[in-house]
Every structure is written in C-alpha cells, then in structure tokens.
Write a protein that holds these residues in place. Structure first.
Motif, PDB file in Angstrom:
ATOM      1  N   ASN A  47       0.602  -1.751   0.137  1.00 16.83           N
ATOM      2  CA  ASN A  47       0.029  -0.289  -0.319  1.00 16.83           C
ATOM      3  C   ASN A  47       1.112   1.489   0.037  1.00 16.83           C
ATOM      4  N   LYS A  51       1.135   1.958  -6.845  1.00 15.83           N
ATOM      5  CA  LYS A  51       0.612   1.433  -8.322  1.00 15.83           C
ATOM      6  C   LYS A  51      -1.316   1.904  -8.557  1.00 15.83           C
ATOM      7  N   THR A  52      -1.540   2.622  -7.477  1.00 11.51           N
ATOM      8  CA  THR A  52      -3.026   3.275  -8.435  1.00 11.51           C
ATOM      9  C   THR A  52      -2.737   4.288  -9.211  1.00 11.51           C
ATOM     10  N   THR A  53      -1.884   5.089  -8.280  1.00 10.84           N
ATOM     11  CA  THR A  53      -1.235   6.767  -9.350  1.00 10.84           C
ATOM     12  C   THR A  53      -0.306   6.242  -9.810  1.00 10.84           C
ATOM     13  N   ILE A  55      -2.048   3.639 -12.843  1.00 13.68           N
ATOM     14  CA  ILE A  55      -3.028   3.599 -13.451  1.00 13.68           C
ATOM     15  C   ILE A  55      -3.902   4.206 -13.758  1.00 13.68           C
ATOM     16  N   SER A  56      -3.780   5.437 -12.814  1.00 12.77           N
ATOM     17  CA  SER A  56      -4.576   6.679 -12.467  1.00 12.77           C
ATOM     18  C   SER A  56      -4.020   7.605 -13.906  1.00 12.77           C
ATOM     19  N   PRO A  91     -11.811  -0.208 -11.765  1.00 11.35           N
ATOM     20  CA  PRO A  91     -11.391   0.636 -10.615  1.00 11.35           C
ATOM     21  C   PRO A  91     -11.257  -0.596  -9.559  1.00 11.35           C
ATOM     22  N   GLN A  92     -10.658   0.074  -8.341  1.00  9.41           N
ATOM     23  CA  GLN A  92     -10.705  -0.834  -6.832  1.00  9.41           C
ATOM     24  C   GLN A  92     -12.139  -0.546  -6.330  1.00  9.41           C
ATOM     25  N   ASP A 166      -7.663  -3.573 -11.758  1.00 13.88           N
ATOM     26  CA  ASP A 166      -6.800  -2.519 -10.069  1.00 13.88           C
ATOM     27  C   ASP A 166      -7.757  -3.582  -9.269  1.00 13.88           C
ATOM     28  N   GLU A 167      -7.193  -4.408  -8.436  1.00  9.02           N
ATOM     29  CA  GLU A 167      -7.496  -5.226  -6.744  1.00  9.02           C
ATOM     30  C   GLU A 167      -8.908  -5.539  -7.785  1.00  9.02           C
ATOM     31  N   THR A 197      -2.987  -5.616 -10.739  1.00  8.71           N
ATOM     32  CA  THR A 197      -2.474  -4.767  -9.834  1.00  8.71           C
ATOM     33  C   THR A 197      -3.276  -5.675  -8.740  1.00  8.71           C
TER      34      THR A 197
END
Length: 307
Positions: A47, A51-53, A55-56, A91-92, A166-167, A197
């Motif tokens: 965390n 990762k999410t950044t 993908i964003s 998305p998550q 993403d998750e 991810t």
C-alpha cells in the motif's frame, strides 16, 4: 495468442514521475517499462507504493509531472481520445449509477465509446460474469460482489485491446474470482493485453507472464514470473501450531493465525528447525515442505534484499 514484440507496446511508461506538494512528495519516481501486446502483466507493491497512481496516469485520471505514457501507441495526453478507447479499466472503488438497471448501465457505457447495437456482446458479458439473471435489476439492488461484476462488464463493453484490473477481486467471493479469471484468461488468449494489480500474490503467480514490483514509486524488480521464482532457492516449511515459537525461529517466520511458514536454505537447516521445535515442545500439525512462492520473493524484495 502469442505475445507480440514486433508491434508497438500495448502500454509504455517512459520516465514517469508524479509529485505532490510542490515536488516534496514523490508518488512515482521515474517509472519506465513496456508491456507488449498480448501479455498478462502483474504490478505488485505494498500500500502506498504508487500502483493506483500509475494506473490513474495511464487512464487519464491524473497527469504525470514528467514522462510519457502511451496506450497502443497513443499518448494519453496528446492523443487522449484514442488512448481512452483502447483501454478498459476496472477500478478498486465501487462506482455505479443507482438509477439504471445492469443492462441499461452497459448500454450507456457502450454509447460513451460510440458503440451501437452492442446487445450480443453485452449478453455474452452478462453470461460469462454470472449476471444474466440480474440484467434487469436496478444497480441499487445488487450486492457488493455483483456490483463489482458489473464494473468488470463496463470495462469490457467496448472490447478494448488493453484491460486494466486494479484489485478486481478485493473483498469478493471465491465464485467470482474463478469466473472472472476464466473469462479474463480467455480474453488474454484471444489477444487482449492485461495489466493486473493485486494483493493476492497467488493470483499473480498463477496468471502473469511477467511481474513488476513497485516500492516507494520505483520499480525494484521486473522479470518473468518464473525467473523471479527461480531467484530464491529457499525451502519453505509450513505447519500449524498454537504454541509460541522459539525466538530464533520466530525471527524468520511468517505467522498467519495458526499457520507458520519458515524458510530454510537446505536440508540440514530443515532438520535443525524441526529439531529445535521438538526440543522446545512445540506441537506441529499438517507439516508441509515445499519451495518458496511469490509471496516469499515479494517480501524479500520489499525488505531491500535480493532473494
């Protein structure tokens, strides 16, 4: 379908940086790698790793401070319309419109991409994702797991060549995981590129051709899954116990409830570990001896060592 290295990469990250607070906080710090067409790629990290950044930035929800990102050769800033059309993102977060049924939601999503008369593909998505009996249900009536299935269908409704997950299985049941992975694996075999991810490392180990690991916004490992696993020659002891472990074993053990996992470099260390447990009177149940897995490699790399 075999991975294509002759064509432009499906996804290309070139020296991608993302900073906040006037450059004081580095969310991404020079990320560079390509994902060829047809690959199933895993992006792993703890965390806050970025990762999410990343993908964003890929999806156009955030803009990189520096660097370039391309999808199927299209720059996500300069040629954003073509880049978005080539991409399907799950998305998550559970995001849904409460005023429409499942089928209406998918038809509207098709319209966003200019896809008309899409009911045949929508029906296939509903069937393959276990949503056929929910087609006319209002989105508000669905459980969390069913809503996540709809998110997957929305991402795939325009048949994008690149799929970003993403998750996707966070907090969902075993049935959805199996259904989702069977369908995504089929799409990958048909030529779709997949970027995943996940915190379920057994999924990444089973599905991904290559894996990249992010730590503090930097890629710290990038290789074929088989090569990453080959970097550790450790043997793994797995057993269950309710007793306290001897301090020297506890220091190198990974404990989850009653399950204990301890690495050993060779057969002699296995014997020494088991002898120490017997000497301390630690009862051992369901003992297994096997190879270290991707989770062990991941933890070693995140600690800063080389397995």
């Amino acid at each position: 379908m075999p991975i294509s290295t002759a064509a432009p990469p499906a996804i290309s990250f070139q020296n991608v940086k993302k900073t906040y607070r006037g450059g004081q906080l580095k969310a991404l710090d020079g990320v560079t790698f390509d994902i060829p067409c047809g690959e199933f790629f895993g992006l792993l990290g703890p965390n806050g790793a970025g990762k999410t950044t990343l993908i964003s930035v890929l999806a156009g929800l955030a803009r990189a401070t520096e660097g370039r990102v391309r999808v199927m050769g299209h720059d996500v800033v300069d040629d954003y319309a073509a880049a978005r059309k080539a991409l399907g993102v799950v998305p998550q977060e559970l995001v849904f419109d409460p005023f429409f049924s499942v089928r209406e939601t998918l038809r509207i999503q098709s319209g966003y991409f200019g896809v008309k008369n899409n009911d045949v593909w929508i029906d296939e998505l509903l069937t393959n994702l276990g949503l056929a009996d929910k087609a006319h249900a209002n989105m508000r009536q669905l459980s969390g797991g069913m809503k996540r299935r709809v998110l997957v269908a929305q991402a795939l409704v325009h048949r994008p060549p690149v799929i970003v997950l993403d998750e996707p299985t966070a907090g969902v049941d075993v049935e959805l995981r199996q259904t989702l992975w069977q369908f995504i694996a089929r799409l990958n075999k048909e030529g779709h590129t997949v970027l995943l991810t996940t915190h379920y490392l057994e999924e990444a180990e089973a599905l991904c051709h290559r894996i990249g690991m992010l730590k503090s916004g930097r890629i710290v490992a990038l290789d074929r899954t088989s090569q990453l696993l080959a970097r550790t020659h450790s043997t793994m002891l797995r057993f269950k116990t309710d007793a306290a472990l001897p301090p020297d074993i506890a220091a190198r053990a990974r404990v989850t409830g009653r399950i204990v996992q301890v690495t050993a470099q060779d057969a002699a260390e296995v014997e020494t570990t088991l002898a120490a447990l017997r000497q301390q009177g630690v009862p051992v149940e369901d003992l297994e001896i096997g190879r270290a897995d991707l989770e062990d490699v991941f933890l070693e790399i995140m600690k800063g060592g080389q397995p």
